[in-house]
Design an enzyme around this catalytic site. Structure first.
Site, short mmCIF file in Angstrom:
data_model
loop_
_atom_site.label_atom_id
_atom_site.label_comp_id
_atom_site.label_asym_id
_atom_site.label_seq_id
_atom_site.Cartn_x
_atom_site.Cartn_y
_atom_site.Cartn_z
N GLU A 149 0.83 -1.22 0.00
CA GLU A 149 0.00 0.00 0.00
C GLU A 149 0.86 1.27 0.00
O GLU A 149 0.80 2.10 0.90
CB GLU A 149 -0.94 0.00 1.21
CG GLU A 149 -1.91 -1.15 1.20
CD GLU A 149 -3.00 -1.00 2.25
OE1 GLU A 149 -2.73 -0.41 3.31
OE2 GLU A 149 -4.13 -1.45 2.00
N GLU B 162 -5.56 -8.29 -0.91
CA GLU B 162 -6.26 -8.07 0.37
C GLU B 162 -7.73 -7.78 0.09
O GLU B 162 -8.04 -6.88 -0.68
CB GLU B 162 -5.68 -6.87 1.15
CG GLU B 162 -4.31 -7.10 1.71
CD GLU B 162 -3.84 -5.94 2.56
OE1 GLU B 162 -4.68 -5.18 3.08
OE2 GLU B 162 -2.61 -5.77 2.66
C1 BGP Z 1 -4.31 -2.72 5.06
C2 BGP Z 1 -2.99 -3.38 5.45
C3 BGP Z 1 -3.12 -4.68 6.13
C4 BGP Z 1 -4.38 -4.82 6.98
C5 BGP Z 1 -5.61 -4.22 6.32
C6 BGP Z 1 -6.84 -4.24 7.22
O1 BGP Z 1 -4.09 -1.37 5.11
O2 BGP Z 1 -2.22 -3.59 4.27
O3 BGP Z 1 -1.94 -4.82 6.89
O4 BGP Z 1 -4.16 -4.34 8.24
O5 BGP Z 1 -5.36 -2.90 5.93
O6 BGP Z 1 -6.87 -3.05 7.96
P1 BGP Z 1 -7.03 -3.10 9.55
O7 BGP Z 1 -6.05 -4.10 10.03
O8 BGP Z 1 -6.75 -1.73 10.00
O9 BGP Z 1 -8.46 -3.53 9.80
#
Ligand code: BGP
Length: 483
Positions: free
Chosen positions: A190, A382
């Site tokens: 990201e 993701e």
């Molecule tokens: C993205 C990241 C992941 C994961 C995901 C879910 O930004 O790449 O590492 O964390 O978000 O977000 P969160 O964990 O804040 O619910």
């Protein structure tokens, strides 16, 4: 059985990140990472997303304070010791691939050393061997918000061009060490988050920055150059490997069909796709060059930088997709930020317990839009639903809401493929419960596998199969036909 819309060899799997699963933050010779310093703030006290450390003083206080249980990230879910059990569960679901990250400070504890930490390299050798035992392809993120903390303290992260050399050295060590085991690589997780959270994304303490926006884009230029050099090094070292970039996709819809809203949505898209324009097309888009000129931002480039970016674009584009956003042309609303930040609600969508607006069809839209723009293979690395899960009296976890979310999104991936989009794979985020990145909560669960641990680190860490575990196994067995 309905016919599958997914190509043979489609890479079904799940995704995690070292700082959110491994634990053992100070074992095996590992140095501190930036994320080891992100503290947990209980939801009732949380004012905003607590991802960024802002100042020297704050960082030193955290280091001095060592607020033990306030560092859930340091605990993860003990994947470091339980990886064999966890990978066996991934294999039971039939994973074809497993997206994970390598913790940079496990390999270079400070980040600017010349020699790597052998104990760290050996740990990932064991993990890859375990995955390959089950024919699961590792998909490795080189930097997933896990920069060595020393690079922040000594160089202010990516603001300092010397970090390019450290990152390329680190990448080359990985490519040479794992060339027989890892064929799929991602450079930065990201990369666009750097513009929203400079500490997490680029290792910069913003209180040190004279001109924050100038520094953010200068740091990003260093990351773009480092990414291009890593692409070159990967191709030199592992000719049959593929290396991609990774974007937090922020699909923004116009709030109404008013031309101002439509233009605002276009600008939001240009702002989000700027990062993939550079890494996939190999040059800065003119829209961003105009933005820099208009806002007095001067990126310092060295001779050869632009040729490097053009010569080494990525092989594929990967991205995270959780929700869609709304953009408004109305000046007193957050113009190009969606619900995630400004709360502009989409009246046609439901939201998760954390306010993320659930939009499966938006995933089809985004796949088709990005494929039209770039004409390179895409990879959803993701997608998942963070939710409160309940362990029933019989020990089961009936996460039908997660099945519904994933089924609807995978269905839209199938539709995008039918429309002509080339998609390499789908790795659902948080295939095992882990620590949330933006909130440091354990209770924001994503997994097909439940982990017995609460927000404060209490629990047995025992793993349990949820209802979605058995559902996803069927999805993979049917190559996406049985949703
Ligand atoms: C993205 C990241 C992941 C994961 C995901 C879910 O930004 O790449 O590492 O964390 O978000 O977000 P969160 O964990 O804040 O619910």
């Amino acid at each position: 059985m309905t016919k599958s819309r997914f190509p043979k060899g489609f890479l079904w799997g799940g995704a995690t990140a070292a700082n959110q699963v491994e634990g053992a933050f100070d074992q095996g010779g590992k140095g501190l990472s930036i994320f080891d310093m992100v503290t947990f703030v209980p939801k009732e006290e949380r004012k905003q997303i607590e991802m960024d450390v802002k100042s020297e003083a704050e960082l030193e206080a955290l280091l001095a304070g060592e607020k033990g249980d306030n560092f859930p990230k340091r605990r993860g879910v003990d994947f470091y010791h339980r990886y064999k059990e966890d990978i066996a569960l991934f294999a039971e679901m039939g994973f074809k691939t497993y997206r994970m990250s390598i913790s940079w400070p496990r390999i270079f504890p400070n980040g600017d050393e010349l020699e790597p930490n052998e104990e760290g390299l050996a740990f990932y050798d064991r993990v890859f061997d375990e995955l390959l035992k089950y024919n699961i392809e590792p998909l490795v993120t080189i930097s997933h918000y896990e920069m060595p903390l020393h690079l922040v303290r000594e160089y202010n992260g990516w603001e300092d061009r010397r970090v390019i050399e450290f990152f390329v050295r680190y990448s080359k060590v990985l490519f040479d060490r794992y060339k027989e085991k890892v064929k799929y690589w991602l450079t930065f997780n990201e990369i666009n988050v750097s513009s929203l959270a400079p500490y997490i994304g680029s290792g910069m303490l913003v209180d040190r920055l004279a001109n924050q926006e100038q520094s953010i884009y200068q740091a990003l230029h260093h990351q773009f150059v480092a990414s291009a050099l890593a692409v070159k090094a990967c191709h030199d070292s592992i000719p049959d490997a593929q290396i991609g970039c990774m974007l937090a996709r922020m699909e923004a819809y116009p709030e109404t069909c008013h031309p101002d809203d439509v233009l605002a949505a276009l600008e939001a898209d240009q702002r989000n796709l700027f990062f993939t324009d550079v890494q996939v097309r190999g040059q800065y888009p003119t829209s961003m060059l105009r933005y820099f000129a208009k806002n007095g931002i001067e990126i310092k480039k060295l001779p050869g930088d632009e040729e490097l970016l053009a010569a080494h674009p990525v092989d594929f584009l990967s991205f995270s997709y959780y929700m869609s956003m709304v953009a408004s042309g109305n000046p007193d609303k957050a113009k190009d930020k969606g619900n995630f930040f400004s709360g502009i609600k989409n009246p046609y969508l439901e939201a998760s317990d954390w306010g993320w607006q659930i939009d499966p069809k938006g995933l089809q839209t985004t796949l088709r839009k990005m494929y039209d723009r770039y004409q390179v293979p895409l990879f959803i690395v993701e997608n998942g639903l963070g939710a409160y899960d309940k362990v029933e009296s019989d020990g089961s976890i009936q996460d039908d809401y997660r099945i519904a979310y994933l089924s609807a999104h995978i269905d839209q991936v199938g539709a995008a493929i039918e429309s002509g989009v080339e998609v390499l794979g789908f790795t659902s985020w948080g295939c095992i419960d882990l620590i949330s990145a933006s909130t440091s909560e354990m209770s924001k669960r994503y997994g097909f596998i439940y982990v017995d641990q609460d927000d404060y680190g209490n629990g047995t860490l025992e793993r349990k199969r949820k209802a979605s575990f058995h559902w996803y196994k069927k999805v993979i067995e049917s190559n996406g036909a049985d949703l």
